[in-house]
Design an enzyme around this catalytic site. Structure first.
Site, PDB file in Angstrom:
ATOM      1  N   LYS A  78       0.868  -1.185   0.000  1.00  0.00           N
ATOM      2  CA  LYS A  78       0.000   0.000   0.000  1.00  0.00           C
ATOM      3  C   LYS A  78       0.905   1.235   0.000  1.00  0.00           C
ATOM      4  O   LYS A  78       1.903   1.270   0.742  1.00  0.00           O
ATOM      5  CB  LYS A  78      -0.888  -0.024   1.248  1.00  0.00           C
ATOM      6  CG  LYS A  78      -1.917   1.095   1.334  1.00  0.00           C
ATOM      7  CD  LYS A  78      -2.826   0.937   2.566  1.00  0.00           C
ATOM      8  CE  LYS A  78      -3.922   1.979   2.619  1.00  0.00           C
ATOM      9  NZ  LYS A  78      -4.827   1.811   3.777  1.00  0.00           N
ATOM     10  N   SER A 154      -9.892   1.889   2.637  1.00  0.00           N
ATOM     11  CA  SER A 154      -8.999   2.691   1.840  1.00  0.00           C
ATOM     12  C   SER A 154      -7.905   1.904   1.123  1.00  0.00           C
ATOM     13  O   SER A 154      -7.302   2.419   0.189  1.00  0.00           O
ATOM     14  CB  SER A 154      -8.327   3.733   2.730  1.00  0.00           C
ATOM     15  OG  SER A 154      -7.487   3.101   3.687  1.00  0.00           O
ATOM     16  N   SER A 178     -10.285  -0.439   6.785  1.00  0.00           N
ATOM     17  CA  SER A 178      -9.659  -0.288   5.470  1.00  0.00           C
ATOM     18  C   SER A 178      -9.005  -1.532   4.895  1.00  0.00           C
ATOM     19  O   SER A 178      -8.608  -1.529   3.729  1.00  0.00           O
ATOM     20  CB  SER A 178      -8.619   0.821   5.516  1.00  0.00           C
ATOM     21  OG  SER A 178      -9.268   2.049   5.428  1.00  0.00           O
TER      22      SER A 178
HETATM   23  N1  GLN Z   1     -13.268   4.185   6.185  1.00  0.00           N
HETATM   24  C1  GLN Z   1     -12.623   4.614   7.371  1.00  0.00           C
HETATM   25  C2  GLN Z   1     -12.238   6.063   7.242  1.00  0.00           C
HETATM   26  O1  GLN Z   1     -12.498   6.633   6.253  1.00  0.00           O
HETATM   27  C3  GLN Z   1     -11.458   3.723   7.666  1.00  0.00           C
HETATM   28  C4  GLN Z   1     -10.154   4.161   7.157  1.00  0.00           C
HETATM   29  C5  GLN Z   1      -9.029   3.247   7.522  1.00  0.00           C
HETATM   30  O2  GLN Z   1      -9.251   2.167   8.082  1.00  0.00           O
HETATM   31  N2  GLN Z   1      -7.811   3.657   7.222  1.00  0.00           N
HETATM   32  O3  GLN Z   1     -11.701   6.634   8.127  1.00  0.00           O
END
Ligand code: GLN
Length: 472
Positions: A78, A154, A178
């Site tokens: 990532k 994400s 994410s």
């Molecule tokens: N969807 C969540 C957010 O937007 C989780 C993001 C994450 O786990 N990095 O914060």
């Protein structure tokens, strides 16, 4: 030899050891698949020019009888993991040209295990998002329907890359879902480890008390194998555990007969899509058939999780992103996208004098209640459940653009995932089939440091399913 890129880590290892292929062939097969599909899927931001050299070196080491768990196996990272000499953008224009001077601890460990680094995968900028659309490098597409659907975020690029067989495995981060959400949207296995099991050093911080460092693989066994490499104490991350860690691949085949598995009633009541519920019920039946005892449990504070998460997380984001002032790293603040600005403003507000008590402090108190909910079902006075299973997302993957103009709707997709981060417990997302041609998955949650048990349950379930290889 064709389609070497479809192999799992375990299969790749066997192929390489039995000389059915070389790492150069394996890596080339992935690079060809990237060349073919990346223009459409947009899973990679940067493809490493060194991948084939690394593969060549791995082949040489193998011919000298060197044994390393990932020797010559192509993986992706990532693009929020620092990689020495390889551009690391966090998918934000702020870091568009940023080249780190050191490797994240996990990257170092993966390299030491012999992995070939194919490149850096796309994400919602700064890991803010649930769909993969909030990237300054363009959205990632769900490989199962490249025209219309999001892959989840994400860690969108990593999930899509593993699903589309652009690599054997890929890393992710999970502060609120994410890894688990995109895993469930792409038919991949996603692990969010216990907070503090895997080092955060060298991974661009989103929300430091929530960030968990995990990965996507094609099978549960691969996930266990990968964790054997990444887990463990790191002097550069004071929150990492000193515990002695097990071999996570051991006992995978032990089965789940007699285990007590909790089903939290709150997760099945809260706005869940009918098809997701059906899919989950099917998985549940399989787990029961495998001999586990299913017990209904209650996690009463679940309904506060998203609200609580969306106060604590932006508070930490506003503090972590303050370092991007254009002096030390990359471009200045005017390069932040809308979502980062929204979180910086919100977090600055919730931490400011007068509002701190009303918002941040309250949210931290609720966080304790959510953590206690889990403790009470895992360790009640008279014996609790061994693990919990629940859906990952309340809905199947949604269409590209569908939630973009409504941040609140986007945030609500994290309703079942944020609890594990608030409590610091591990979660494993396992594929559970398809709904109208798009993947679905469920998550297995357990007490802190129970990853070995989660793999055991996930593996047993996985054996009841057929692994569907995406043939594109
Ligand atoms: N969807 C969540 C957010 O937007 C989780 C993001 C994450 O786990 N990095 O914060």
């Amino acid at each position: 030899m064709n389609n070497l890129n479809n192999l799992t880590i375990k299969q790749s290892y066997e192929y390489l050891n039995k000389k059915k292929c070389s790492s150069v062939e394996l890596t080339s097969s992935c690079l060809e698949q990237i060349e073919k599909l990346n223009p459409e899927i947009n899973a990679f931001i940067t493809v490493s020019e060194l991948a084939l050299d690394e593969a060549r070196k791995a082949d040489e080491l193998r011919s000298n009888n060197q044994e390393l768990p990932l020797l010559g196996i192509p993986i992706a990272l990532k693009d929020i993991y620092m990689t020495k000499g390889l551009r690391t953008t966090a998918a934000s224009n702020v870091l568009r040209d940023y080249i780190p001077q050191y490797d994240a601890t996990v990257v170092r460990k993966l390299k030491e295990a012999g992995a070939v680094i194919l490149g850096k995968t796309n994400l919602d900028a700064w890991a803010h998002g649930s769909s993969g659309e909030n990237s300054d490098f363009g959205p990632t597409k769900n490989p199962w329907d490249r025209e219309y659907y999001v892959p989840g975020g994400s860690s969108s690029g990593s999930a899509a890359a593993v699903a589309a067989n652009l690599c054997a495995a890929a890393t992710g981060t999970d502060a609120g879902g994410s890894i688990r959400l995109p895993a469930s949207f792409t038919d991949t296995v996603g692990l969010k480890p216990t907070y503090g099991l895997v080092s955060r050093y060298g991974i661009i911080a989103m929300a430091s008390s929530l960030d968990s460092i995990g990965h996507f693989t094609k099978t549960v066994e691969d996930s266990a194998l990968f964790l054997n490499i990444t887990a463990g104490n790191d002097p550069f991350d004071a929150t990492t555990t000193n515990k002695e860690l097990p071999d996570y691949t051991k006992d995978l085949h032990k089965g789940i007969r007699g285990l007590k598995i909790g089903i939290p009633k709150e997760y099945l009541a809260m706005g869940i899509d009918k098809k997701i519920k059906e899919n989950f019920d099917n998985a549940l039946r399989q787990i029961e058939e495998l001999g586990a005892e299913i017990i209904e449990i209650s996690l009463p504070h679940t309904k506060y999780a998203v609200a609580c998460y969306y106060i604590i997380q932006p508070s930490e984001v506003s503090s972590n992103l303050a370092r991007y002032d254009g002096i030390r790293f990359g471009n200045d603040r005017s390069y932040f996208g809308d979502e980062a600005v929204r979180r910086i403003i919100l977090g600055t507000f919730t931490l400011s004098a007068g509002y701190y008590e009303a918002y941040y402090k309250k949210a931290m108190q609720v966080r304790t209640l959510i953590k206690r909910d889990f403790e009470q079902v895992f360790n009640p006075p008279a014996g609790g459940v061994d693990a919990i299973i629940a859906p990952v997302s309340p809905t199947p993957p949604w269409k590209l653009g569908e939630k973009l103009d409504n941040p609140l709707r986007m945030y609500l997709s994290d309703i079942f995932t944020t609890t594990a981060n608030l409590a610091g417990i591990p979660g494993l997302s396992v594929p559970s089939g398809f709904i109208n041609g798009l993947p679905a998955g469920f998550q297995i949650l357990g007490p802190q440091f129970s990853e070995k048990l989660l793999f055991q349950i996930g593996h047993a379930f996985e054996q009841t399913q057929e692994r569907k290889i995406l043939d594109i």
